[in-house]
Design a protein around this motif. Structure first.
Motif, PDB file in Angstrom:
ATOM      1  N   VAL A   1       0.865  -1.407  -0.101  1.00 49.73           N
ATOM      2  CA  VAL A   1      -0.100  -0.023   0.036  1.00 49.73           C
ATOM      3  C   VAL A   1       0.712   1.319  -0.024  1.00 49.73           C
ATOM      4  CG1 VAL A   1      -1.814   1.273   1.297  1.00 49.73           C
ATOM      5  CG2 VAL A   1      -1.920  -1.143   1.156  1.00 49.73           C
ATOM      6  N   ALA A   2       1.932   1.326   0.639  1.00 48.01           N
ATOM      7  CA  ALA A   2       2.848   2.297   0.664  1.00 48.01           C
ATOM      8  C   ALA A   2       3.353   2.723  -0.556  1.00 48.01           C
ATOM      9  CB  ALA A   2       3.951   2.058   1.755  1.00 48.01           C
ATOM     10  N   LEU A   3       3.905   1.778  -1.272  1.00 46.41           N
ATOM     11  CA  LEU A   3       4.268   1.763  -2.515  1.00 46.41           C
ATOM     12  C   LEU A   3       3.428   2.371  -3.695  1.00 46.41           C
ATOM     13  CD1 LEU A   3       6.585  -1.284  -2.858  1.00 46.41           C
ATOM     14  CD2 LEU A   3       7.493   1.060  -2.835  1.00 46.41           C
TER      15      LEU A   3
ATOM     16  N   SER B   1       3.081   6.084  -2.979  1.00 46.23           N
ATOM     17  CA  SER B   1       4.132   6.779  -3.433  1.00 46.23           C
ATOM     18  C   SER B   1       4.074   6.647  -5.241  1.00 46.23           C
ATOM     19  CB  SER B   1       5.383   6.097  -3.256  1.00 46.23           C
ATOM     20  OG  SER B   1       5.696   5.932  -1.905  1.00 46.23           O
ATOM     21  N   SER B   2       3.257   5.687  -5.680  1.00 46.38           N
ATOM     22  CA  SER B   2       3.137   5.806  -7.243  1.00 46.38           C
ATOM     23  C   SER B   2       2.175   6.867  -7.701  1.00 46.38           C
ATOM     24  CB  SER B   2       3.277   4.438  -7.717  1.00 46.38           C
ATOM     25  OG  SER B   2       1.630   3.923  -7.408  1.00 46.38           O
ATOM     26  N   GLY B   3       1.471   7.208  -6.863  1.00 40.88           N
ATOM     27  CA  GLY B   3       0.173   8.033  -7.113  1.00 40.88           C
ATOM     28  C   GLY B   3      -1.032   7.136  -7.558  1.00 40.88           C
ATOM     29  N   ALA B   4      -1.256   5.838  -7.702  1.00 35.93           N
ATOM     30  CA  ALA B   4      -1.980   5.057  -8.050  1.00 35.93           C
ATOM     31  C   ALA B   4      -3.091   4.972  -6.745  1.00 35.93           C
ATOM     32  CB  ALA B   4      -1.653   3.554  -8.195  1.00 35.93           C
TER      33      ALA B   4
END
Length: 357
Positions: A199-201, A204-207
């Motif tokens: 979820v953190a990634l 970070s990606s904006g998804a």
């Protein structure tokens, strides 16, 4: 039965113009017309033509049925007072003249971040919450549920219409939602830490705008030790919702004691969900355990067999058997709407899913 996993249900409804079938942007009037106690069980949704009703925590299916019926009746009465119909359908059936988000800071932030996707046609789901011991368990259960969620989806398809015509899909809602990132089949996670890293990634990606934008078909609650199942269209009647809730609870109870088999590849899970949204119960489903397409009701029979010990332990086996017989006889919400559409056009189809005061 006492002491089983707790249940709670959220149901989203459309507010439609009684004459045209178009979405009616009158939710503020509907909320104002609700009795104070019922208003506490309501939620403002993304669109002015939507409202969500939320049951208290329940432990028994008859209690849940009563709560659902009372909330629907109160919301339908308030909708009538506001000049609209409360309609239990999964997606816009005719047209939505007003697509601006309601006056909520978060909704406007979502609209800015996701752009035109946020202005796609409004859709309505049914979300079932089941209590589990802790968050680690919730993540493990979500992973184990993956092969069965398309079956629940197929049983609850209730949105075949769009722009006044049959889309050819039993759940147009599911097709509409496919454009959103981080919405759809839940990935397989090894642990809560694995879930949190993912979820953190994605944030970070904006998804994901933030960690509250986890919109997978199954997810652990952020605030409570529960599993939330979000795969279903809103159901036509309380009995359909109760059947869904009973099956979800029995699946969660089964997953608490059953480690499950090998993880199913993501692309096959995605295909199974598309199959369920397209055909509902009127064809074959991709059986993710057997690795082949089979008649839909045969796959449902396997689901019931898998959860039968939990159903008996919870005291829900007889109700589930009777309700499945009813759905097999009457058809899903999508089937019922199509039958009415052939008989009397859009007005007849919408009458099938209009909640009466």
């Amino acid at each position: 039965m006492t002491g089983g996993p707790t249940l709670g249900v959220e149901e989203e409804f459309l507010l439609l113009d009684p004459d045209t079938g178009e979405n009616a942007p009158v939710v503020e009037k509907v909320l104002a017309a609700l009795p104070d106690a019922v208003r506490a069980q309501s939620r403002l949704e993304f669109r002015h033509s939507m409202i969500e009703m939320v049951t208290p925590v329940c432990t028994e299916l008859p209690e849940l049925a009563g709560r659902l019926t009372d909330l629907r009746r109160a919301a339908a009465t308030a909708a009538t007072a506001a000049g609209a119909h409360l309609v239990a359908i999964g997606a816009i059936p005719v047209a939505e003249p007003v697509r601006e988000p309601t006056d909520d800071r978060r909704f406007h932030a979502i609209a800015r971040h996701y752009g035109p996707i946020a202005y796609d046609a409004a859709v309505c789901g049914c979300h079932v919450h089941v209590g589990v011991p802790d968050r680690e368990t919730a993540v493990r259960v979500c992973t184990r549920l993956r092969p069965w969620l398309p079956v629940l989806q197929a049983l609850t398809v209730n949105s075949p219409l769009y722009a006044g015509a049959d889309t050819g899909h039993a759940s147009w809602r599911s097709l509409q939602l496919a454009r959103w990132p981080a919405l759809g089949p839940v990935p397989a996670f090894a642990s809560a830490a694995d879930y949190d890293r993912t979820v953190a990634l994605l944030v970070s990606s904006g998804a994901m705008l933030d960690d509250s934008m986890v919109l997978w078909y199954a997810r652990p609650s952020v605030a409570y030790p529960t599993v939330e199942i979000r795969v279903a269209d809103v159901c036509p009647a309380p009995a359909d919702t109760v059947l869904l809730a009973a099956l979800v609870r029995s699946l969660v109870a089964t997953c608490l004691v059953d480690g499950g088999g090998l993880p199913v590849p993501d692309h096959l899970v995605t295909a199974a969900h598309w199959n369920a949204a397209h055909s509902g119960m009127d064809g074959t489903l991709l059986d993710l355990h057997a690795g082949t397409a089979r008649p839909a009701w045969d796959v449902v029979a396997d689901l019931v067999t898998a959860v039968q010990p939990a159903l008996r332990r919870l005291g829900d086996a007889r109700l589930v058997a009777a309700e499945l017989d009813r759905v097999r006889d009457e058809g899903t919400g999508a089937t019922r709407q199509r039958r009415a559409l052939a008989r009397g056009g859009i007005p007849a189809a919408l009458a099938e899913v209009t909640v009466m005061p």
